[in-house]
Design a protein around this motif. Structure first.
Motif, PDB file in Angstrom:
ATOM      1  N   ALA A 152       0.846  -1.190   0.000  1.00 61.56           N
ATOM      2  CA  ALA A 152       0.000   0.000   0.000  1.00 61.56           C
ATOM      3  C   ALA A 152       0.880   1.239   0.000  1.00 61.56           C
ATOM      4  O   ALA A 152       1.035   1.938   0.999  1.00 61.56           O
ATOM      5  CB  ALA A 152      -0.932  -0.008   1.200  1.00 61.56           C
ATOM      6  N   ASP A 153       1.464   1.511  -1.139  1.00 58.09           N
ATOM      7  CA  ASP A 153       2.392   2.620  -1.300  1.00 58.09           C
ATOM      8  C   ASP A 153       2.055   3.314  -2.612  1.00 58.09           C
ATOM      9  O   ASP A 153       2.057   2.682  -3.677  1.00 58.09           O
ATOM     10  CB  ASP A 153       3.826   2.106  -1.319  1.00 58.09           C
ATOM     11  CG  ASP A 153       4.860   3.228  -1.406  1.00 58.09           C
ATOM     12  OD1 ASP A 153       4.494   4.354  -1.804  1.00 58.09           O
ATOM     13  OD2 ASP A 153       6.038   2.977  -1.099  1.00 58.09           O
ATOM     14  N   ALA A 154       1.783   4.607  -2.558  1.00 56.38           N
ATOM     15  CA  ALA A 154       1.369   5.341  -3.747  1.00 56.38           C
ATOM     16  C   ALA A 154       2.439   5.349  -4.828  1.00 56.38           C
ATOM     17  O   ALA A 154       2.139   5.604  -6.003  1.00 56.38           O
ATOM     18  CB  ALA A 154       1.003   6.770  -3.377  1.00 56.38           C
ATOM     19  N   LYS A 155       3.688   5.054  -4.464  1.00 58.68           N
ATOM     20  CA  LYS A 155       4.759   5.038  -5.458  1.00 58.68           C
ATOM     21  C   LYS A 155       4.841   3.703  -6.198  1.00 58.68           C
ATOM     22  O   LYS A 155       5.558   3.586  -7.190  1.00 58.68           O
ATOM     23  CB  LYS A 155       6.099   5.324  -4.772  1.00 58.68           C
ATOM     24  CG  LYS A 155       6.182   6.703  -4.124  1.00 58.68           C
ATOM     25  CD  LYS A 155       7.521   6.888  -3.428  1.00 58.68           C
ATOM     26  CE  LYS A 155       7.592   8.242  -2.738  1.00 58.68           C
ATOM     27  NZ  LYS A 155       8.880   8.402  -2.004  1.00 58.68           N
ATOM     28  N   ALA A 156       4.106   2.681  -5.724  1.00 57.19           N
ATOM     29  CA  ALA A 156       4.261   1.334  -6.289  1.00 57.19           C
ATOM     30  C   ALA A 156       3.718   1.234  -7.707  1.00 57.19           C
ATOM     31  O   ALA A 156       4.291   0.564  -8.570  1.00 57.19           O
ATOM     32  CB  ALA A 156       3.577   0.318  -5.387  1.00 57.19           C
ATOM     33  N   ARG A 157       2.559   1.833  -7.973  1.00 57.95           N
ATOM     34  CA  ARG A 157       1.954   1.857  -9.304  1.00 57.95           C
ATOM     35  C   ARG A 157       1.858   0.466  -9.925  1.00 57.95           C
ATOM     36  O   ARG A 157       2.344   0.196 -11.015  1.00 57.95           O
ATOM     37  CB  ARG A 157       2.738   2.800 -10.221  1.00 57.95           C
ATOM     38  CG  ARG A 157       2.663   4.243  -9.807  1.00 57.95           C
ATOM     39  CD  ARG A 157       1.340   4.851 -10.207  1.00 57.95           C
ATOM     40  NE  ARG A 157       1.103   6.156  -9.602  1.00 57.95           N
ATOM     41  CZ  ARG A 157       0.168   7.004 -10.007  1.00 57.95           C
ATOM     42  NH1 ARG A 157      -0.641   6.655 -11.005  1.00 57.95           N
ATOM     43  NH2 ARG A 157      -0.024   8.156  -9.410  1.00 57.95           N
ATOM     44  N   ARG A 158       1.213  -0.435  -9.219  1.00 58.34           N
ATOM     45  CA  ARG A 158       1.034  -1.800  -9.711  1.00 58.34           C
ATOM     46  C   ARG A 158      -0.249  -1.920 -10.537  1.00 58.34           C
ATOM     47  O   ARG A 158      -1.190  -1.158 -10.331  1.00 58.34           O
ATOM     48  CB  ARG A 158       0.987  -2.778  -8.533  1.00 58.34           C
ATOM     49  CG  ARG A 158       2.271  -2.815  -7.710  1.00 58.34           C
ATOM     50  CD  ARG A 158       2.144  -3.811  -6.568  1.00 58.34           C
ATOM     51  NE  ARG A 158       3.322  -3.802  -5.710  1.00 58.34           N
ATOM     52  CZ  ARG A 158       4.409  -4.535  -5.927  1.00 58.34           C
ATOM     53  NH1 ARG A 158       4.457  -5.338  -6.979  1.00 58.34           N
ATOM     54  NH2 ARG A 158       5.435  -4.481  -5.106  1.00 58.34           N
TER      55      ARG A 158
END
Length: 575
Positions: A152-158
């Protein structure tokens, strides 16, 4: 929608789509493990649905608040270590009272931190005969969703996969173990399942409602719920590690019909970027569309059904209908002996949600140009390894269905004994299903002029044993039955009590890897996966998934393909 009927005995319920829910009474059991290959590391992950051995890091991640537009939420460790699930988040307001049979309203905000640790309520529906331990709370405040994420990290972009359940009025909720998203999340996908309105609550069309909406039509409330869920995902999924620009809208059976509609509708354009339609699509002149979940009624026919519904319920106005309790509606509409007129609720050509016919969307070039993965199963469309049919019945079916083409049909599918008749009917049904899907693909690519690739499959593997853990699964499903591929698309064998084998684990790993790759790139192919070629209009092929992973013809012979193609192209009704 309507169900098909066949004039001969069948060993199980063999309608084309959306079999009625089974009624299980066996106590809930769990067994089996899944060896799931991680999307980037290749590591094996093993866990069970009830007791995943969550690491301290995963527990800490689950307890870390995620900020949505409505408020803060925390999750809980999912079925596989390394994955967090957020359960029962409201994406829209209650549909009770004056919101019944209206487009969904925004969900209310909250202060503080909400624990998203409990599955949300399912929408009202009949549950008679289903083990109470498998039934969630039922409420018109049912527009909620669940999110599985590895990070749950906005930088992950999965990549994101949004799943729409199928069914036929009952056993329709997102929290069944067969829809558990942990295995796909372990492969790098953020998975969302959601509840939407079903049955009378999801499909009522009525003249007063059509006047009230302001756009001249009504119904398709479940599709509108789907649009609301996609809008919520657009605004919020980045906080859960998802990429709002890589959303795959996926569904099975009736759920796939929603994907099909939203590939035509303008209401969800830009909210999803790939389509996965499991059982699936038909050529737009296929007579099957008159009685399968993917079909629809005209607005006039649906409004007439709605007026009959009001009369049956003893309601003289829309206000009277909204004053009825949900229990009153469910108990009367789905009572034994209820009349078919006034109790048939499905998709509708309303001119707004579904603005035009499937055929016109293709011919006008307005079908959404996105990568598509779609297919069907070996033992649906009337086919089954338990089918019983006489030669006389087979010949009668040929005469009724094919008319002056019947002799040509019987030459291609000859039968002189009852066992041959059943086998040849199965062969025909399986061929026609593949040919119909292939013809839809040629429409998507050639008629509509789309440039995006299409990947069509043919599911052939039969799950072992029976499943008492999911109310949607048929107790007597035979062969590669309608919906058998769901376990393998999700890769979540850990969630059920079937006697899975090493072969099942391997099939699930390969199949779910295809899904993860498709969600990530719009192409199911990837390292170490059997090659899956995109469909070409000049090569009538499908990709077998299940017992093998290789291409196979769209029909068992060129002559059979030519016959079935000509028959389908000749049909007068364009859906």
């Amino acid at each position: 929608m309507h169900e098909g009927a066949f004039p001969f005995h069948q060993g199980e319920f063999l309608n084309w789509r959306d079999v009625p829910p089974p009624h299980h009474s066996t106590p809930l059991g769990r067994r089996g493990f899944l060896g799931a290959v991680g999307a980037t590391t290749g590591a094996s992950l093993i866990g069970t649905l009830d007791a995943a051995p969550a690491s301290a890091a995963v527990r800490a991640a689950a307890e870390r608040p995620v900020r949505t537009r409505s408020g803060l939420v925390t999750g809980v460790p999912a079925a596989l270590d390394g994955v967090t699930v957020y359960k029962g988040i409201r994406y829209a307001a209650s549909t009770a009272g004056q919101n019944r049979w209206r487009a969904p309203r925004p969900a209310p905000s909250w202060t503080g931190i909400r624990k998203a640790d409990t599955w949300g309520a399912a929408c009202p529906q009949p549950v008679t005969g289903i083990d109470a331990g498998k039934v969630p709370p039922l409420s018109e405040d049912c527009l909620n969703l669940n999110v599985w994420t590895p990070e749950a990290d906005a930088k992950a972009r999965r990549p994101v996969l949004v799943w729409i359940y199928g069914g036929r009025n009952s056993a329709m909720w997102a929290s069944q173990p067969v829809y558990d998203g942990a295995a796909l999340a372990a492969k790098g996908v953020v998975v969302v399942t959601f509840n939407h309105r079903v049955g009378a609550f999801g499909g009522l069309v009525h003249p007063e409602l059509s006047a009230e909406t302001g756009h001249g039509g009504s119904g398709n409330w479940g599709v509108l719920d789907t649009v609301a869920a996609l809008r919520w995902i657009r605004r919020n999924i980045a906080a859960f590690g998802g990429d709002p620009e890589r959303v795959t809208l996926a569904g099975w059976s009736h759920g796939s019909s929603f994907v099909n509609i939203l590939m035509i509708s303008k209401l969800a354009r830009g909210l999803f970027h790939r389509g996965l339609l499991a059982a699936g699509v038909q050529y737009t002149k296929d007579p099957a569309l008159g009685h399968v979940a993917g079909g629809y009624d005209s607005l006039a026919a649906a409004e007439a059904n709605g007026s009959a519904f009001a009369a049956y319920m003893g309601a003289s106005s829309l206000a009277d209908l909204r004053a009825l309790s949900a229990d009153e509606i469910v108990s009367k509409v789905y009572a034994p002996g209820a009349p078919s007129t006034g109790t048939d609720f499905g998709n509708v050509l309303d001119g707004y949600v579904l603005p035009t016919t499937y055929t016109d969307a293709m011919e006008s070039g307005t079908e959404y140009d996105i990568p598509v993965l779609t297919g069907n199963n070996r033992d649906e469309n009337g086919a089954s390894p338990t089918l019983a049919m006489t030669v006389a019945q087979f010949r009668e079916y040929a005469a009724t269905t094919f008319g002056d083409r019947a002799a040509g049909f019987l030459k291609l599918y000859p039968a002189t004994a009852d066992a041959e008749a059943a086998a040849q009917y199965n062969n025909y049904a399986r061929d026609e299903e593949r040919v119909s899907t292939f013809l839809w693909g040629t429409q998507f690519r050639d008629t509509a002029g789309n440039r995006s690739p299409l990947y069509n499959y043919w599911w052939t593997h039969a799950p072992p044993g029976t499943d008492t853990t999911n109310a949607i699964e048929p107790a007597d499903g035979a062969g590669a039955y309608h919906g058998a591929e769901k376990y393998y698309l999700f890769g979540n064998l850990y969630g059920t009590d079937r006697p899975w084998t090493a072969e099942d684990y391997a099939i699930a790993d390969t199949t779910s890897s295809y899904v993860a790759r498709f969600a990530a790139t719009g192409n199911p192919n990837g390292p170490a996966l059997p090659p899956w070629p995109a469909m070409r209009a000049t090569k009538p092929l499908a990709m077998e998934l299940g017992d093998a992973f290789a291409t196979l013809p769209a029909a068992d012979s060129d002559a059979k393909f030519a016959f079935l193609k000509a028959y389908l192209l000749s049909q007068p009704t364009e859906y």
